[in-house]
Design a protein around this motif. Structure first.
Motif: not given
Ligand code: UDP
Length: 236
Positions: A88-112
């Motif tokens: 019951p787990l979702e494994c997420v890999v991110r190459n570029i910041a988007a979505g919930s990561l941007v909201k959670r950490l306040g980073v810019t969408e599109g950051m490598d």
């Protein structure tokens, strides 16, 4: 193969039993949801496009040494898959910041993101799929240490294969979500890989070609999925 009773129906797919105890039929429906099922629409052709797209990707992954549950297509919008005991787990890999990561950490969408990040989420709609860590997974018995290590290894292997596949077709694989299960003692990739569960941007214009078109009301959702399929040479 005989299709039997429906065993489960989720937000976008349904699962049916078959006359083989080791196999299920997975149906890709046109239903599309976002925000934990708050936004729901039926998008014509989406089930067919995602089924064919998923079949193409799963075969690429299998050929690269990632064990998957995909067996074969059953119809335009159905696939025969191995019967997994899902983790019951979702494994997420991110190459570029988007979505919930941007909201959670306040980073810019599109950051490598170098190196790419790895995150685990608990599959639980009522709790809005909270982020969890590897200790939670072990302490609550969702997966063993060895299973987590294997899921992480396979999730990054998928990144190596698919980043290149999409890059060669003029797209950036921004992030994606994978789900795994157990099959006769092995960890096997389950669920699906489609533009419903990943972010894909045009490499030059950064135009969104994935489910963010639906989440953000940008329109032409299935048209974008078809464009992705067309660029990869997936026969629709
Ligand atoms: N994702 C998914 N199902 C989920 C949550 C996320 O397929 O229940 C995918 C999503 O499409 C994206 C990646 O996982 O490609 C990371 O999603 P994120 O954590 O940014 O959450 P979201 O913005 O989708 O809520």
């Amino acid at each position: 193969m005989e299709k039997r009773e429906q065993l489960y129906s989720g937000k976008a797919k349904s699962v049916y039993g078959t006359d083989d105890a080791d196999l299920y039929i997975m149906e890709f429906r046109d239903d599309t949801t976002a925000f934990d099922g708050l936004k729901v629409e039926s998008l014509a052709r989406k089930g067919m496009v995602n089924n064919k797209f998923n079949a193409f990707i799963m075969q690429k992954l299998e050929a690269a040494g990632v064990p998957t549950h995909f067996v074969r297509m059953h119809s335009d919008n159905e696939a025969v898959v191995k019967r997994l005991e899902m983790i019951p787990l979702e494994c997420v890999v991110r190459n570029i910041a988007a979505g919930s990561l941007v909201k959670r950490l306040g980073v810019t969408e599109g950051m490598d993101l170098t190196p790419p990040t790895f995150e685990l989420f608990l599959k639980n709609d009522a709790l809005h799929d909270p982020m969890v860590n590897e200790y939670h997974a072990r302490s609550f018995g969702w997966a063993t240490e060895a299973e987590i290590a294997r899921m992480k290894e396979l999730t990054f292997k998928v990144n190596d294969v698919l980043k290149k596949l999409f890059r060669d077709a003029g797209m950036l694989l921004v992030d994606y979500k994978l789900e795994f299960g157990r099959f006769h003692g092995d960890i096997v990739l389950g669920d699906e890989f489609s533009p419903d569960g990943c972010r894909l941007w045009d490499a030059d214009t950064r135009k969104k070609l994935d489910k963010d078109r639906f989440r953000q009301g940008l329109g032409s959702v299935v048209e974008a999925y078809e464009e992705v399929a067309h660029r990869l040479g997936v026969p629709l």
